[in-house]
Design a protein around this motif. Structure first.
Motif, PDB file in Angstrom:
ATOM      1  N   GLN A  98      38.094  39.115  43.253  1.00 10.21           N
ATOM      2  CA  GLN A  98      39.323  38.530  42.718  1.00 10.21           C
ATOM      3  C   GLN A  98      39.379  38.593  41.190  1.00 10.21           C
ATOM      4  N   LYS A 100      39.799  39.285  37.339  1.00  5.98           N
ATOM      5  CA  LYS A 100      40.712  39.988  36.437  1.00  5.98           C
ATOM      6  C   LYS A 100      40.023  40.062  35.074  1.00  5.98           C
ATOM      7  N   PHE A 128      37.976  48.716  38.426  1.00 10.10           N
ATOM      8  CA  PHE A 128      39.290  48.134  38.164  1.00 10.10           C
ATOM      9  C   PHE A 128      40.405  49.171  38.196  1.00 10.10           C
ATOM     10  N   TRP A 130      43.856  49.456  36.069  1.00 12.46           N
ATOM     11  CA  TRP A 130      44.234  48.870  34.798  1.00 12.46           C
ATOM     12  C   TRP A 130      45.548  49.435  34.281  1.00 12.46           C
ATOM     13  N   THR A 147      42.648  44.683  37.110  1.00 13.43           N
ATOM     14  CA  THR A 147      42.465  43.947  38.358  1.00 13.43           C
ATOM     15  C   THR A 147      41.477  44.719  39.219  1.00 13.43           C
ATOM     16  N   ARG A 148      40.625  43.987  39.897  1.00 10.97           N
ATOM     17  CA  ARG A 148      39.555  44.596  40.683  1.00 10.97           C
ATOM     18  C   ARG A 148      40.096  45.495  41.778  1.00 10.97           C
TER      19      ARG A 148
END
Length: 153
Positions: A98, A100, A128, A130, A147-148
């Motif tokens: 989750q 960021k 990620f 991005w 974000t993952r």
């Protein structure tokens, strides 16, 4: 030298009861007598960003060893040492789908600190998705919101 300002800011904004501040440098290994520069290089354009600071009080740490198990957000703007700090965060990335990340991408500053921008991007791209924050700085350097990837490693 920025740590007293961080503590004052936490107190001023009423967060001292829920934020734990550490006077440590995000790095890829645990070391004392820490310098953010490639001392071996003959490149006179390299910068030492902690010049004038008592180096005996500086401690570089692997953030994987310091952060709690669950981490939701990391903001990183460390003026050229991002590749080193990211290498010390791989376990944190792997255990936090989750997570960021907001990180500065500043290739010129990385190179002056003895780091390679492609090393940063290799890690960012592995974990990620991005996007660049539009209107932020210039085309050469900017902040990225990450974000993952759900399938990463």
């Amino acid at each position: 030298n920025q740590f007293p300002y961080l503590l004052a800011n936490l107190k001023l904004n009423g967060y001292q009861d829920r934020v734990t501040a550490f006077n440590l440098a995000a790095w890829d290994k645990n070391e004392t007598d820490f310098v953010r520069r490639d001392d071996v290089s003959d490149n006179k354009n390299k910068i030492q960003t902690n010049a004038g600071i008592d180096r005996s009080k500086l401690r570089g740490v692997v953030l994987d060893d310091v952060l709690p198990e669950k981490v939701d957000f990391i903001k990183m703007d460390i003026d050229g040492s991002e590749p080193r700090a990211l290498r010390g965060l791989v376990k944190t990335f792997e255990r936090n789908p989750q997570l960021k990340l907001c990180i500065e991408y500043y290739p010129e500053c990385m190179e002056k600190c003895g780091n390679k921008p492609e090393d940063m991007m290799k890690i960012v791209n592995a974990y990620f998705d991005w996007k660049k924050i539009e209107g932020d700085y210039t085309e050469e350097y900017y902040n990225m919101v990450c974000t993952r990837k759900q399938w990463a490693r």
